[in-house]
Design an enzyme around this catalytic site. Structure first.
Site, PDB file in Angstrom:
ATOM      1  N   HIS A  82       0.824  -1.216   0.000  1.00  0.00           N
ATOM      2  CA  HIS A  82       0.000   0.000   0.000  1.00  0.00           C
ATOM      3  C   HIS A  82       0.857   1.265   0.000  1.00  0.00           C
ATOM      4  O   HIS A  82       0.374   2.332  -0.342  1.00  0.00           O
ATOM      5  CB  HIS A  82      -1.058  -0.023   1.118  1.00  0.00           C
ATOM      6  N   ASP A 218       1.235  -7.751   2.282  1.00  0.00           N
ATOM      7  CA  ASP A 218       1.319  -6.307   1.990  1.00  0.00           C
ATOM      8  C   ASP A 218       2.779  -5.849   1.780  1.00  0.00           C
ATOM      9  O   ASP A 218       3.346  -5.166   2.622  1.00  0.00           O
ATOM     10  CB  ASP A 218       0.667  -5.534   3.145  1.00  0.00           C
ATOM     11  N   SER A 650       4.088   2.095   8.441  1.00  0.00           N
ATOM     12  CA  SER A 650       3.853   1.150   7.361  1.00  0.00           C
ATOM     13  C   SER A 650       5.146   0.927   6.602  1.00  0.00           C
ATOM     14  O   SER A 650       5.833   1.877   6.249  1.00  0.00           O
ATOM     15  CB  SER A 650       2.794   1.681   6.404  1.00  0.00           C
TER      16      SER A 650
HETATM   17  N1  ARG Z   1      -4.678   0.508   7.814  1.00  0.00           N
HETATM   18  C1  ARG Z   1      -3.379   0.536   7.198  1.00  0.00           C
HETATM   19  C2  ARG Z   1      -2.831   1.958   7.240  1.00  0.00           C
HETATM   20  O1  ARG Z   1      -3.311   2.754   7.970  1.00  0.00           O
HETATM   21  C3  ARG Z   1      -3.424   0.011   5.808  1.00  0.00           C
HETATM   22  C4  ARG Z   1      -4.060   0.888   4.801  1.00  0.00           C
HETATM   23  C5  ARG Z   1      -4.059   0.359   3.390  1.00  0.00           C
HETATM   24  N2  ARG Z   1      -5.006  -0.723   3.197  1.00  0.00           N
HETATM   25  C6  ARG Z   1      -6.309  -0.533   2.882  1.00  0.00           C
HETATM   26  N3  ARG Z   1      -7.084  -1.564   2.774  1.00  0.00           N
HETATM   27  N4  ARG Z   1      -6.829   0.644   2.655  1.00  0.00           N
HETATM   28  O2  ARG Z   1      -2.265   2.561   6.389  1.00  0.00           O
HETATM   29  N1  GLU Z   2      -1.133   1.293   7.741  1.00  0.00           N
HETATM   30  C1  GLU Z   2      -0.493   2.305   8.499  1.00  0.00           C
HETATM   31  C2  GLU Z   2       0.474   3.180   7.695  1.00  0.00           C
HETATM   32  O1  GLU Z   2       0.340   3.391   6.557  1.00  0.00           O
HETATM   33  C3  GLU Z   2       0.212   1.673   9.632  1.00  0.00           C
HETATM   34  C4  GLU Z   2      -0.777   1.222  10.578  1.00  0.00           C
HETATM   35  C5  GLU Z   2      -0.874   2.140  11.751  1.00  0.00           C
HETATM   36  O2  GLU Z   2      -1.452   3.226  11.653  1.00  0.00           O
HETATM   37  O3  GLU Z   2      -0.346   1.721  12.771  1.00  0.00           O
HETATM   38  O4  GLU Z   2       1.353   3.801   8.185  1.00  0.00           O
END
Ligand code: ARG
Ligand code: GLU
Length: 721
Positions: A82, A218, A650
């Site tokens: 991502h 991921d 991330s």
């Molecule tokens: N929750 C994770 C973050 O905050 C992954 C985000 C990307 N994945 C998604 N399904 N949108 O970035």
């Molecule tokens: N998916 C998050 C990011 O892009 C990391 C997850 C979190 O917020 O801890 O940084």
């Protein structure tokens, strides 16, 4: 069962490492002893050193917001799928859809230049607090204080030795009580090496996002290129792979519950030292409002996306990005409530107050702090609400109004700087307009507009523009009618008309926009915001900043026995913890690891979130996992641990006790998303892809096993327990 759950909650602070995102420079002083006791097998110097090569030389900020790490002597970089997503999307075409199908470069010549993608490394850091705060006194007005600090910082930069290709960054820590300098270098020639298809890299998508158990692969890979001397340089065909001072060896030993882990990266923002009043503001006022707004816009988008696959393609990335924060806020507000964040904060503040009251000196210095902070947060609340409401409804969820705001900057440039600058700005905006219209569907935006206008009219105050919206809606017979009127008569949602307007003179552009119904609508709300909200924020925010700074300093004095870490601020940090499942509520407990069997349990043929590629199903069928299998013959996919992470982490490497790569951080568990405001060691877990799954996908699934030849794989290093 109930007893166990409560017992764990109570014992967690003793069983598990404390929270914290620590400064690499201070590890030796603040953490080394603790880390060694928990299992660390190398030294703080191995992790960070200002002169000699250390693990930090393998860690970079990837593309401005994520983290990446170098895993070979030839600059091979690993980060999340991502995090690479937009670069991969831009390299994709209908014929070569790397998002859909994945990609693996077969050699250096098929690594694809990814323009604009950057990797920033920290050469060294330094505590510059004394210099930054020179001639600054507590009695200064905030504005004078800041301008003195700005002057000091400029001076520090002048006096700091750096190489031509390096840059200097100076940032406040502990709410402005300390300042640190970072010498950095930023590479600008990154090339896309490979990624799995979305059905692996984004498996589970929005449904599984922020949730454990998780089964997402991921990850994506890039390579850093440098000039012939190994320094950052703009893209050049004959740039060469970057040879880092240090890269991460990869462990094939796998993980077990209780193993010591570290996450090294660039966490973006946390607010761990707020008062209970401020936490209540976020959890009970702001989060619920923003969640309700996004509920509406997401439902509307989803409705259109389900009806038409073309709309689906156009809106899938926008939807995912709006949904990501929406879901996090939802988890956060629930988690704050369920795990009693306010009680915890209130108890902490009571203890603070008690200690302060018992000591005349402390009482004189800090006796007033908390009552004043509480009052200021109360005073500020309506205006913060107004700000969030405005930015969510008018900028974040509504494309036509966001576009109006950006076109307004054009008019402002013209008014302030004249036609030449206008023309320049116009040229800058033109490409953005093209990419905007590529994925824009006015019918979707019109429906969202009607909903946003209605929410704004219902939930904000007359003087913030609710009055105006109400009257407009009444004039046309309702919110949908108002939306229809605006979308029929505005040039903004109309590609041909807007592009035609762009060829006109500045006068004509300004004149047309000033009469445009969408523009007028946005401008009226923005004016109300600028007149009736912004000045209040500008008055209260500096007072809060000052008191938060004093409160931070006070906590460090009053709780002398406690170690404090600075809130995240997008600078390099190390956090440590242990591989550990958790029990979020009565009778429910989560294990620490998922496997490919779980991917197959979730498999829904043809589904856009849960489809599984044929080849992966075949590998599962034949259990062809090679050296990547667990001792009991399963293929590990993801695992959780008690590392304190946030957005920006991330892509961060998860390291074992010896500094070997064991995984790749990409998310947090649902119950623990409140950790930005209130970390709870019993509940908060970060989610990582197991590096064995990464290698399995590269090797067995992607057929790119040759990439493993440049990596350093270690095995059998972990002592059997
Ligand atoms: N929750 C994770 C973050 O905050 C992954 C985000 C990307 N994945 C998604 N399904 N949108 O970035
Ligand atoms: N998916 C998050 C990011 O892009 C990391 C997850 C979190 O917020 O801890 O940084």
């Amino acid at each position: 069962m109930k007893k166990n759950f409560l017992l764990l909650l109570l014992l967690a602070p003793f069983l598990l490492p404390a929270q914290g995102m620590w400064l690499p420079l201070l590890l030796e002083k603040q953490n080394e002893k603790d880390m060694k006791a928990l299992g660390l097998k190398i030294s703080a110097d191995d992790l960070y050193h200002g002169v000699d090569p250390s693990v930090k030389d393998a860690i970079c900020m990837f593309d401005g917001g994520c983290t990446g790490e170098v895993i070979s002597p030839d600059g091979l970089l690993l980060t999340n799928h991502h995090c690479g997503f937009s670069a991969i999307q831009q390299l994709s075409t209908l014929e070569n859809n790397y998002i859909e199908n994945g990609y693996w470069a077969t050699d250096r010549s098929t690594e694809l230049p990814a323009p604009g993608v950057t990797a920033m490394f920290v050469s060294r850091m330094e505590d510059v607090t004394a210099l930054a705060l020179q001639n600054v006194s507590e009695s200064m007005a905030e504005r004078d204080r800041q301008s003195q600090i700005d002057k000091n910082i400029a001076q520090i930069k002048v006096n700091t030795k750096k190489e031509k290709w390096e840059e200097l960054l100076i940032r406040p820590f502990y709410n402005g009580n300390q300042y640190f300098l970072f010498v950095t270098q930023t590479f600008k020639d990154l090339r896309f090496v490979g990624a799995p298809p979305s059905s692996i890299g984004k498996f589970g998508s929005d449904t599984d996002n922020w949730v454990w158990p998780r089964h997402t692969g991921d990850f994506s890979m890039f390579r850093i290129y440098a000039d012939k001397d190994g320094h950052p340089a703009p893209y050049q065909v004959d740039n060469v792979p970057y040879h880092p001072r240090q890269f991460l060896p990869i462990s094939l030993d796998g993980i077990e519950e209780g193993d010591f882990t570290m996450v090294y990266g660039f966490p973006g923002r946390t607010d761990e030292y707020l008062t209970a009043t401020a936490v209540a503001q976020t959890g009970e006022v702001l989060d619920p409002a923003k969640v309700a707004i996004r509920d509406r816009s997401l439902k509307i988008m989803d409705g259109f996306m389900r009806k038409d696959p073309a709309v689906k393609i156009a809106y899938v990335a926008k939807y995912a990005s709006i949904a990501n924060a929406w879901k996090k806020w939802l988890g956060e507000m629930q988690g704050l409530k369920t795990y009693k964040a306010l009680d915890i904060k209130n108890r902490y503040e009571a203890e603070f107050t008690q200690r302060v009251e018992q000591n005349a000196d402390l009482k004189y210095r800090f006796g007033n702090l908390l009552p004043r902070l509480r009052q200021l947060y109360k005073d500020q609340e309506p205006y913060i609400f107004a700000r969030d409401y405005y930015s969510e409804t008018c900028l974040r969820n509504n494309e036509i109004l966001a576009q109006a705001a950006s076109l307004n900057s054009l008019i402002e440039v013209f008014d302030k700087n004249g036609a030449v600058f206008f023309a320049q700005k116009q040229r800058d905006i033109a490409p953005a307009l093209n990419s905007f219209f590529k994925d824009y569907r006015p019918e979707v935006d019109e429906a969202v507009f009607a909903a946003m206008a209605e929410l704004y009219a219902q939930n904000t105050k007359p003087e913030w523009g609710a009055d105006f919206v109400q009257k407009e809606a009444a004039k046309y017979g309702g919110f949908p009618q108002l939306a229809a009127h605006i979308f029929q008569n505005s040039v903004i949602p109309n590609r041909e008309k807007l592009q035609a307007l762009f060829t006109e003179s500045p006068d004509k552009v300004a004149e047309t926009l000033r009469k445009d119904p969408a523009f007028v609508f946005w401008k009226t709300l923005n004016d109300a915001f600028q007149t009736n909200v912004q000045p209040k924020l500008q008055e209260i925010q500096p007072q809060i900043n000052l008191l938060q700074r004093q409160y931070m300093a006070a906590q460090m004095v009053v709780f002398k026995e406690k170690k404090f870490f600075p809130d995240a601020n997008s600078t390099l940090r190390l956090t440590y913890g242990k591989v550990r499942g958790f029990s979020p509520r009565d009778a429910v407990s989560y294990e620490y690891q998922t496997t490919l069997d779980g991917v197959m349990e979730k498999y829904i043929p043809g589904d856009y979130e849960f489809d599984v590629p044929q080849k992966l199903r075949d590998l599962w069928q034949s259990k062809d996992y090679g050296q990547y299998a667990t001792p009991d013959g399963r293929l590990p996919v993801a695992f959780i641990a008690s590392n304190h992470t946030t957005g920006g982490n991330s892509g961060s490497p998860a390291l074992d006790a010896r500094g070997n790569l064991i995984g790749l951080n990409f998310d947090r568990v649902w119950e623990g998303t409140m950790s930005d405001l209130n970390y709870n060691p019993a509940i908060c877990r970060n989610i990582m892809v197991d590096v064995r799954y990464v290698l399995f996908i590269v090797d067995k699934f992607g057929g790119a096993g040759y990439l493993l030849q440049e990596m350093k794989l270690v095995k059998g290093k972990k002592k059997k327990r």
